[in-house]
Write an enzyme that holds these catalytic residues in place. Structure first.
Site, mmCIF file in Angstrom:
data_model
loop_
_atom_site.group_PDB
_atom_site.id
_atom_site.type_symbol
_atom_site.label_atom_id
_atom_site.label_comp_id
_atom_site.label_asym_id
_atom_site.label_seq_id
_atom_site.Cartn_x
_atom_site.Cartn_y
_atom_site.Cartn_z
ATOM 1 N N GLU A 141 8.777 -4.346 10.750
ATOM 2 C CA GLU A 141 9.264 -3.056 10.242
ATOM 3 C C GLU A 141 9.810 -2.179 11.359
ATOM 4 O O GLU A 141 9.149 -1.937 12.378
ATOM 5 C CB GLU A 141 8.108 -2.331 9.513
ATOM 6 C CG GLU A 141 8.529 -0.995 8.932
ATOM 7 C CD GLU A 141 7.560 -0.427 7.895
ATOM 8 O OE1 GLU A 141 6.588 -1.121 7.523
ATOM 9 O OE2 GLU A 141 7.801 0.719 7.461
ATOM 10 N N ASP B 60 0.839 -1.203 0.000
ATOM 11 C CA ASP B 60 0.000 0.000 0.000
ATOM 12 C C ASP B 60 0.874 1.254 0.000
ATOM 13 O O ASP B 60 0.378 2.374 -0.062
ATOM 14 C CB ASP B 60 -1.018 -0.006 1.157
ATOM 15 C CG ASP B 60 -0.367 -0.068 2.519
ATOM 16 O OD1 ASP B 60 0.871 -0.208 2.595
ATOM 17 O OD2 ASP B 60 -1.096 0.027 3.524
ATOM 18 N N SER B 61 2.215 1.058 0.020
ATOM 19 C CA SER B 61 3.135 2.177 -0.210
ATOM 20 C C SER B 61 2.929 2.736 -1.620
ATOM 21 O O SER B 61 3.431 3.822 -1.936
ATOM 22 C CB SER B 61 4.586 1.740 -0.016
ATOM 23 O OG SER B 61 4.852 0.550 -0.733
ATOM 24 N N GLU C 234 -1.877 -5.362 8.562
ATOM 25 C CA GLU C 234 -1.070 -4.822 9.655
ATOM 26 C C GLU C 234 -1.758 -5.027 10.997
ATOM 27 O O GLU C 234 -2.938 -4.693 11.144
ATOM 28 C CB GLU C 234 -0.852 -3.305 9.439
ATOM 29 C CG GLU C 234 -0.086 -2.985 8.175
ATOM 30 C CD GLU C 234 0.164 -1.477 7.999
ATOM 31 O OE1 GLU C 234 -0.206 -0.679 8.899
ATOM 32 O OE2 GLU C 234 0.734 -1.115 6.954
ATOM 33 N N ASP D 135 -1.117 -6.085 -0.297
ATOM 34 C CA ASP D 135 -1.515 -5.416 0.950
ATOM 35 C C ASP D 135 -3.013 -5.151 0.968
ATOM 36 O O ASP D 135 -3.578 -4.663 -0.025
ATOM 37 C CB ASP D 135 -0.803 -4.053 1.048
ATOM 38 C CG ASP D 135 0.379 -4.095 1.996
ATOM 39 O OD1 ASP D 135 0.473 -5.029 2.819
ATOM 40 O OD2 ASP D 135 1.213 -3.178 1.904
ATOM 41 N N LYS E 179 -1.565 -9.364 2.809
ATOM 42 C CA LYS E 179 -0.855 -8.930 4.024
ATOM 43 C C LYS E 179 -1.709 -7.894 4.736
ATOM 44 O O LYS E 179 -2.333 -7.057 4.084
ATOM 45 C CB LYS E 179 0.514 -8.347 3.654
ATOM 46 C CG LYS E 179 1.226 -7.646 4.820
ATOM 47 C CD LYS E 179 2.705 -7.413 4.556
ATOM 48 C CE LYS E 179 3.067 -6.104 3.903
ATOM 49 N NZ LYS E 179 2.598 -4.892 4.597
HETATM 50 O O1 KIV Z 1 3.575 -1.154 1.697
HETATM 51 C C1 KIV Z 1 4.764 -1.495 1.783
HETATM 52 O O2 KIV Z 1 5.612 -1.172 0.937
HETATM 53 C C2 KIV Z 1 5.166 -2.309 2.928
HETATM 54 C C3 KIV Z 1 6.627 -2.541 3.122
HETATM 55 C C4 KIV Z 1 7.255 -1.346 3.710
HETATM 56 C C5 KIV Z 1 6.898 -3.756 3.921
HETATM 57 O O3 KIV Z 1 4.341 -2.741 3.681
#
Ligand code: KIV
Length: 272
Positions: free
Chosen positions: A190, A52-53, A123, A91, A121
């Protein structure tokens, strides 16, 4: 440069667990589009994270919060079309799973159905364990994410190192064990002290993949655009840059502009 190990024809959640058992480190990078995912997969990466980055890197938002489920699915499906070997993890975006476990399962199913990704994934630890369990019962592989969890940035207030104090470190370790017990296939850890990351990796059998968590974990993940040097302003201590692509692209574009202005481009051979 040593050859890239490609022992696993297609990387699966089981191969990652075998890698941990054998002591082979897991390599993971983000990708959000077809072209870069194709290059990264062809280069031998084990896991591609459609993070989600993308909210920051692709859309220019300050945080990961604004990206939507449909936008994540768009990025993930572009990546999946490119990938032959790597395991693709997608994500779950902010707001798609925190409400309750039924909502979480329906978001996870939507991602799997519409993107073709191999796993998801999310959080958090004990707070979202019910959702994780429900998603797992549907046969969807889940990767956990502990330590600095950027979707909670407004709770933390900063992006500094997490779990430096004993109480938070203990909670993190117990969350990691809970995620393992629930059936997660791996955990991203992280920005936590490397001593704590080592303890977590040694306490559970599933792989721990670190970002800013030191070298005593089972694998490493970085944001592709950061390690390629496309974003100059972001300079955390844990980031190793393998290219200065921003400079390379700037100079290529400047050369192109100059060639167009000077009428050097296109030349005789570059026309019909
Ligand atoms: O969204 C992302 O890029 C991440 C990484 C920083 C692990 O969750």
């Amino acid at each position: 440069m040593p050859p890239v190990k490609k022992d696993y024809k297609k990387v699966t959640t089981n191969s990652l667990q075998e890698m941990k058992k054998k002591g082979e480190k897991i390599s993971m990078l983000t990708a959000y589009d077809y072209t870069l995912a194709r290059i990264v997969d062809g280069a031998g990466i084990d896991v591609i994270l459609v993070g989600d980055s993308a909210s920051n890197v692709m859309a220019g938002h300050e945080t990961t919060l604004p990206i939507t489920l449909d936008q994540m699915i768009y990025h993930a499906s572009s990546v999946v079309r490119a990938v032959v070997r790597a395991l693709v993890v997608v994500d779950m975006p902010f707001g798609s799973y925190q409400g309750n476990s039924i909502e979480a399962l329906s978001s996870a199913i939507k991602i799997m159905k519409e993107s073709g990704g191999h796993s998801i994934k999310l959080e958090g630890g004990s707070e979202i364990i019910e959702s994780i369990e429900r998603i797992l019962t549907a046969g969807i592989p889940v990767m956990g994410h502990l330590g600095l969890t950027p979707q909670s940035i407004y709770k933390f207030g900063t992006y500094t190192v997490r779990a430096k104090e004993e109480e938070e470190a203990e909670k993190l370790l117990s969350d990691a064990k809970l995620l393992e017990q629930a059936g997660c296939f791996a955990i991203v850890l992280e920005k936590v002290p490397s001593t704590l990351a080592k303890k977590v990796a040694e306490s559970i059998r599933i792989p721990v993949i670190g970002i800013g968590a030191g070298n005593n974990v089972d694998g490493q993940v970085l944001v592709l655009h950061d390690m390629l040097g496309m974003i100059q302003e972001f300079n955390p201590r844990f980031l190793r840059r393998y290219l200065n692509l921003s400079d390379e692209i700037t100079s290529a574009v400047q050369n192109y502009v100059a060639d167009v202005k000077s009428k050097d481009f296109p030349n005789e051979k570059e026309q019909y």
